[in-house]
Structure formats: structure tokens, C-alpha cells
Design an enzyme around this catalytic site. Structure first.
Site, mmCIF file in Angstrom:
data_model
loop_
_atom_site.group_PDB
_atom_site.id
_atom_site.type_symbol
_atom_site.label_atom_id
_atom_site.label_comp_id
_atom_site.label_asym_id
_atom_site.label_seq_id
_atom_site.Cartn_x
_atom_site.Cartn_y
_atom_site.Cartn_z
ATOM 1 N N THR A 117 43.658 37.025 35.773
ATOM 2 C CA THR A 117 44.416 36.056 36.571
ATOM 3 C C THR A 117 43.833 34.665 36.390
ATOM 4 O OG1 THR A 117 43.014 36.339 38.528
ATOM 5 C CG2 THR A 117 44.935 37.795 38.326
ATOM 6 N N GLU A 118 44.525 33.691 36.962
ATOM 7 C CA GLU A 118 43.993 32.327 36.926
ATOM 8 C C GLU A 118 42.712 32.251 37.755
ATOM 9 O OE1 GLU A 118 46.448 29.422 39.110
ATOM 10 O OE2 GLU A 118 47.614 31.132 39.846
ATOM 11 N N LEU A 119 41.857 31.299 37.413
ATOM 12 C CA LEU A 119 40.577 31.118 38.093
ATOM 13 C C LEU A 119 40.693 29.969 39.083
ATOM 14 C CD1 LEU A 119 37.519 31.938 38.151
ATOM 15 C CD2 LEU A 119 37.144 30.086 36.502
ATOM 16 N N PHE A 120 40.262 30.210 40.312
ATOM 17 C CA PHE A 120 40.354 29.186 41.348
ATOM 18 C C PHE A 120 39.011 28.487 41.520
ATOM 19 C CE2 PHE A 120 43.820 32.039 42.146
ATOM 20 C CZ PHE A 120 44.867 31.176 42.462
ATOM 21 N N LYS A 167 44.633 38.544 53.777
ATOM 22 C CA LYS A 167 43.526 38.002 54.565
ATOM 23 C C LYS A 167 43.008 36.778 53.829
ATOM 24 C CE LYS A 167 40.438 41.431 52.421
ATOM 25 N NZ LYS A 167 39.472 42.530 52.668
ATOM 26 N N ASP A 184 45.148 38.941 44.801
ATOM 27 C CA ASP A 184 44.550 40.248 45.035
ATOM 28 C C ASP A 184 45.582 41.243 45.558
ATOM 29 O OD1 ASP A 184 42.887 42.370 45.277
ATOM 30 O OD2 ASP A 184 41.316 41.312 46.331
#
Length: 439
Positions: A117-120, A167, A184
Site C-alpha cells: 500500500t501507499e506509505l503515510f 479505529k 488496514d
């Protein structure tokens, strides 16, 4: 002890890495050899570890999530097929408030699910909130709008997609631009496929009806309410309880977390309580987005929508009259003689500073002002706030043309630039516009 910290302390070490391609500082690549996984972990839990990785095709860093598959799933061909279906689903989700998934596969030899996935840059919303203690309600409104917009997208899919484990740990943020995305999806499921009565998720954020196994997408709204509560108080819900049994009892009895009493702003507390209401009274994401708490911000002056008529001569020498609505740098034009086929044109400033035009057909049976705004923001990489402006212009136009039209956003004040009686009459005859006309 903080529940998340406790979970991380109890986490088992990740499986031993298999070196597939040797590069300095690298550990593993995916089957397509597009992504390289580094040894550096950026997060871990009881069953999952997230590593920093590199996308050789695009030349950018990404996140590589590696989760263990339960033996009961590995031993069932039916469950494995469903798992594969669900992880492939992630790549089909295209929305500015949903974490982008680039690739996913099941490693049966190591009993793991791998998702790229993309990285935050700023991590999860929970990490960000713990780092930055002083955050205004205005900022939280912006986060809430983005989260709900993402949920509205998920819940509007056919069939609906339920996250089931929403969450603050599963909501991610890029702090430099304030962009928030839901991620997630390890427990996400199709609404029509959920038949299990097993309890999955994070107990403190679970809606009571999840315990019965009979639920719908509104369980995500309940979890969103708990996220809002944590964002405001910086406390994990039910942190006053001793053990999971105590928490389960409180949730089953409909008792709210003690932290709710610490929310001093009455409007904010009321908004959270609406999200935590019994399922029969709980509002969907689309309606929450129209709430006064999210729509009204007295600290920001609301520019009006100005309306005028423009006459033009077409190639066949027939005169055409259009209604033009303006708000700031955004302009929307539509034909005043509306039929079932509504064609609109919108002019907007793009990130380069120039103006662009987009022509589109609006289907009153399938489209909404918000969905069109979302598509434009994603297609043209516009700022997040552009969704609201585009939606207001579209809803204002449709309110004038279709008396029974139900807007998806609160239409800001509307004023007429034209002395033409048609404009004035349409504004004054529409209750939702008339109330906004000055003087």
C-alpha cells in the site's frame, strides 16, 4: 497500560526473512519483483508487521504489510478462496480517502498475506494525535469529513463493504497536507457474505450488534464515533475498565465510555452520541456528512453562490440561455430547460494555477453532488475542500431546476447577479435557497 502498546508488546516476532534479491539494505521482493522489502519495520501488532518497501517501477517508497494466516483458514480451501477474493478487492477501491493498494498475494509456504500500500509520512491518526496534543475542533471536523466520505464510498459499493475494525490505528494521515485515509482492511468483508457469529475486531470500538452476528454497515459508524471520541480526548475508549470482560459487559448494556463525559463542547458531544446511538437510531455516513456540526464553522466566512443568466448563440443560430453559478474561482453552467438528461460544465482552478473546464452528464437517479465532487477531486488532483464547493454548486443548480431535489450538502447563501425575474423567482420559490438569500 495502553491497549495498543500492550498488543505490540505481546506481538510475536515476524517470520524469518527469505532473501530473494540481494541489494544494500534490502531483504525481500514480491513475486513480480516490482517491490523490494526492507528490514525496517514501521509498525507491528499481534498478527501483522508493516515494513517500509520500495516500488522500483514508480521509484517511490511504499508500505509492505505481512500478516500471518490462521491454521484454520489455511486448512480450508473455501476460506482461502474467500481470503483471496477479499485481498483482491482492495485493489479495486479507488477513492481519495481510502488507502491505495498496489498489489497483494498469499504466500502459502510462509502462511502469510502480503499487501503493498501507499506509505503515510505521519503514521496512523492515533500516533499523530498523541504527538500533537493541541488540535482544534476545526481540524477534527476536517478529519471527520474525510473519514465519513471514505465510509460513504465503502458503504455505497454493491454489495456494501464493511470495514469492521475501524479505529484511529487504522486511519492514516499525511500531516503536511492533512489528508486522512482509511486503511488496514484485514477484517473487511462484503455485507452479503457476512454470516459468521464470531467476534472479530477491536472490542473497545465494536458496536453491540456485532456480538449477535446480525449487523450491517452501521457498525462502522459506531466505530467512527469511538474514533472521534479518542481524537478529542486522546483516551482509548473504556480505558477506565478492568479487563475485556468488563468492557464487553458495558458495551452489551449500552453504557458509554467514561471519556464521553470529558467532551466539553456540547455540539461535538452530541455528534459523537449520534454515532454511538442504538443501531435503529444511528445515521449513515451520507446523512452525518450533512450534519450541522460538520457543515457549520463560524470561524470561516462562507462566500455566497452567485447566480446569473448567460445567453449565447449556437452554430445553428438558435439562442440558448444558461444558468451560471459561481463560488470563488469555481463556475458551473447548466441549461435552464432541464430534462432527464442534465449536462453541466464546471470551470475550476487546477493545481498549476490555470483554469480547466470539465463537461459531464449528471444522472439524477444514480449520481450525487458529492460523488461527482469526489470524482473530480481524484481525476484532477484538486484540494480536498473542492468536493464541498463542487457539491454545493451542483445542488444549488438542481434545487432551482428540480423542486423536490434533496441536496447532499448544505447549500451556502445564494444571491442573484441578474435582474431577470426568472432567477429571482426560482430562488424565492425554493425554500432551501430562499432562506439563504440576504435581505
Amino acid at each position: 497500560m495502553d491497549p495498543v502498546e500492550a498488543e505490540e508488546q505481546q506481538a510475536e516476532p515476524p517470520d524469518e526473512l527469505v532473501v530473494v534479491e540481494e541489494e544494500e539494505g534490502c531483504a525481500e521482493v514480491d513475486p513480480t519483483r516490482r517491490f523490494i522489502r526492507y528490514d525496517e519495520s514501521v509498525g507491528s501488532g499481534a498478527v501483522k508487521t508493516v515494513y517500509k518497501a520500495f516500488d522500483k517501477l514508480e521509484g517511490v517508497e511504499v508500505a509492505w504489510s505481512r500478516a500471518r494466516i490462521d491454521d484454520s483458514v489455511m486448512g480450508s480451501s473455501k476460506k482461502m478462496a474467500q481470503l483471496n477474493t477479499e485481498i483482491q478487492l482492495l485493489k479495486t477501491l479507488k477513492h481519495q480517502n481510502i488507502e491505495k493498494s498496489f498489489a497483494s498475494w498469499i504466500d502459502e509456504d510462509n502462511k502469510t498475506v502480503n499487501i503493498i500500500t501507499e506509505l503515510f509520512t505521519s503514521g496512523s491518526l492515533r500516533q499523530y494525535r498523541k504527538k500533537h496534543k493541541k488540535v482544534s475542533i476545526k481540524a477534527m471536523r476536517r478529519w471527520a469529513v474525510q473519514i465519513l466520505t471514505g465510509l460513504e464510498y465503502l458503504h455505497s459499493q454493491e454489495p456494501a463493504i464493511i470495514h469492521r475494525d475501524l479505529k484511529c490505528d487504522n486511519i492514516f494521515i499525511n500531516g503536511n497536507g492533512g489528508t486522512v485515509k482509511i486503511g488496514d482492511f484485514g477484517l473487511a468483508t462484503f455485507l452479503q457474505q457476512q454470516k459468521t457469529k464470531s467476534i472479530k475486531g477491536t472490542l473497545e470500538f465494536m458496536a453491540p450488534e456485532l456480538f449477535t452476528g446480525v449487523y450491517n454497515e452501521l457498525v462502522d459508524i459506531y466505530s467512527f464515533g469511538m474514533c472521534m471520541l479518542e481524537m478529542v480526548t486522546c483516551e482509548y475508549p473504556y480505558s477506565e475498565c478492568q479487563g475485556m470482560g468488563h468492557i464487553y459487559k458495558k458495551i452489551s448494556e449500552g453504557k458509554k465510555p467514561a471519556a464521553l463525559s470529558k467532551v466539553e463542547d456540547a455540539e461535538l458531544r452530541s455528534f459523537i452520541e449520534i454515532c454511538l446511538a442504538p443501531v435503529a437510531e444511528r445515521l449513515p455516513a451520507s446523512e452525518l456528512l450533512r450534519s450541522s456540526f460538520l457543515q457549520n464553522d463560524v470561524s470561516i466566512p462562507v462566500p455566497p453562490i452567485s447566480v446569473s443568466l448567460v445567453s449565447s448563440v449556437k452554430e445553428d443560430v438558435q439562442q440558448s440561455t444558461n444558468i451560471v453559478l459561481r463560488k470563488g474561482d469555481f463556475l458551473l453552467k447548466g441549461d435552464m430547460h432541464v430534462t432527464d438528461d442534465i449536462n453541466l460544465r464546471i470551470r475550476f482552478p487546477d493545481p498549476s494555477g490555470c483554469f480547466k473546464n470539465a463537461d459531464f452528464r449528471f444522472d439524477v437517479d444514480q449520481d450525487t453532488s458529492i460523488s461527482v465532487g469526489q470524482e473530480m477531486v481524484e481525476a484532477f488532483e484538486l484540494p480536498q475542500g473542492s468536493i464541498q464547493i463542487i457539491a454545493q454548486l451542483i445542488d444549488a443548480f438542481l434545487l432551482m431546476m428540480i423542486p423536490k431535489w434533496v441536496p447532499r450538502v448544505v447549500v451556502c447563501p445564494v444571491v442573484s447577479e441578474s435582474a431577470h425575474s426568472y432567477i429571482t423567482d426560482r430562488i424565492m420559490n425554493c425554500s432551501q435557497l430562499r432562506l439563504a438569500v440576504p435581505g
